[in-house]
Design an enzyme around this catalytic site. Structure first.
Site, PDB file in Angstrom:
ATOM      1  N   ALA A 127       0.853  -1.195   0.000  1.00  0.00           N
ATOM      2  CA  ALA A 127       0.000   0.000   0.000  1.00  0.00           C
ATOM      3  C   ALA A 127       0.892   1.249   0.000  1.00  0.00           C
ATOM      4  CB  ALA A 127      -0.979  -0.019   1.173  1.00  0.00           C
ATOM      5  N   SER A 128       0.674   2.192   0.905  1.00  0.00           N
ATOM      6  CA  SER A 128       1.390   3.479   0.842  1.00  0.00           C
ATOM      7  C   SER A 128       2.847   3.411   1.269  1.00  0.00           C
ATOM      8  CB  SER A 128       0.650   4.529   1.671  1.00  0.00           C
ATOM      9  OG  SER A 128      -0.541   4.899   1.021  1.00  0.00           O
ATOM     10  N   VAL A 129       3.323   2.260   1.695  1.00  0.00           N
ATOM     11  CA  VAL A 129       4.775   2.085   1.859  1.00  0.00           C
ATOM     12  C   VAL A 129       5.448   2.216   0.490  1.00  0.00           C
ATOM     13  CG1 VAL A 129       6.574   0.444   2.581  1.00  0.00           C
ATOM     14  CG2 VAL A 129       4.505   0.711   3.956  1.00  0.00           C
TER      15      VAL A 129
END
Length: 374
Positions: free
Chosen positions: A68-70
């Site tokens: 995801a937003s990593v």
């Protein structure tokens, strides 16, 4: 873990063990990998629970997670590397590379969005588009192509004039499409060339080479439930839509904001490279952009916190209600991840889970932070 004596490390390790055991035994988290590095030395590494509960497969250090937003910090680093190489300038308008991407303000007037606006989430774009907009936010709509999604984003009015406010958004998805045009390569190739390749991050990509190591995705519940092909998870009046098989569909556009998978160890390698100065992927000048607040007087709505060209930054620990030092960096991933770098204390903490959204914005990551700092 601030005092690197054996006693202090032992006490911090004990606190972390208790937090992890409580989360796994209590059923809030299905599986987790927690890593802590201090002054470049790995001082804590723990796996617990299951990568696949139903199959009895435990979480391991080499478990691959949907990030995801990593994903965003790695795409930000690739962007800065391209800027250093003269391929683009952060002050370039998006239309230099995406001439048809021209979302308008609510009054119908045109607005200039720069690459810097995309990096800092001051573009006027948002997350949480209405269903009728049919926009993929990088976690859903398997098979959606890049051009189609950019067209749908560009057709929706901006929420505010670029540079006037902060709103977490699909900006990095737009940036991914822009980078492809600027570099003449796919986003997976760009990130591999500029970030994961030089750092030897063999298990981190926009696809999954070894599916046997990919963690199953779970949604919050008592106990957490296996995600359906499309799963909505709500927390704090925000609904997140997940399509966990998206990462396995090569027709899905490479989401710069949410599209990668990888291991906790790989991401520790990335964060430590940045913390130590950026080599071999970035220069000191780029490190400065990742280590200072880029918002000026803009309020991002989080007391004591600002935003750099890649992630949040602690400006006032008391207001931010964090034990981390001034200048600490933090972000996460809604599939269940949280990470923290405290440059002043030469400390890096990574907590990956397969449980959305508890592992990202629930009590678990907060408890991990408290345990590290004591």
């Amino acid at each position: 873990m601030m005092d690197i004596t054996a006693t202090a490390r032992s006490e911090a390790s004990g606190r972390l063990d208790r937090v992890i055991d409580a989360a796994i035994d209590g059923g809030g988290i299905v599986g987790t990998v927690v890593l802590v590095a201090e002054d470049g030395e790995l001082v804590y590494a723990r796996t617990a629970g299951f990568a696949d509960r139903e199959a009895g497969i435990p979480a391991r250090l080499d478990t691959i997670f949907r990030l995801a937003s990593v994903t965003k910090p790695m795409v930000a680093a690739a962007t800065l590397a391209l800027a250093e190489a003269g391929v683009l300038s952060l002050n370039d308008p998006v239309t230099r590379f995406l001439p048809d991407f021209r979302p308008k303000l609510a009054d119908g007037s045109e607005a200039v969005i720069t690459i810097r606006n995309l990096l800092t989430h001051t573009s006027g774009l948002i997350y949480g588009y209405p269903p009728e907009a049919d926009i993929s936010e990088g976690l859903d709509k398997p098979g959606r192509g890049m051009a189609e999604n950019l067209a749908k984003i560009g057709a929706h009015p901006l929420a505010f004039a670029p540079g006037s406010a902060w709103n977490y958004s699909v900006s990095i998805d737009v940036l991914g499409g822009l980078l492809e045009k600027a570099a003449g390569k796919s986003l997976p190739e760009i990130v591999a060339d500029k970030v994961t390749g030089p750092l030897g991050m063999a298990d981190t990509a926009f696809s999954v080479a070894d599916r046997s190591r990919l963690a199953k995705a779970y949604a919050d519940g008592t106990p957490p439930v296996v995600m359906a092909p499309f799963q909505v998870v709500a927390r704090d009046d925000i609904a997140f839509g997940f399509a966990p098989d998206r990462i396995l569909d090569p027709a899905s556009f490479p989401s710069g904001g949410a599209g990668m998978a990888g291991t906790a160890g790989d991401f520790l390698t990335f964060l430590e490279a940045i913390r130590k100065g950026g080599a071999p992927i970035l220069s000191d000048a780029s490190l400065a952009l990742l280590s200072s607040n880029a918002l000026g007087d803009i309020d991002m709505g989080r007391p004591g916190v600002g935003f750099t060209h890649g992630w949040s930054i602690v400006l006032d620990p008391a207001l931010a209600e964090t034990p981390a030092s001034v200048g600490s960096w933090r972000w996460g991933g809604v599939y269940g991840h949280d990470w923290l770098v405290d440059p002043a204390r030469r400390l890096t903490v990574i907590s990956f889970t397969n449980t959305a959204v508890e592992g990202c914005i629930g009590d678990y990551p907060k408890a991990i932070t408290r345990a590290v700092y004591g």
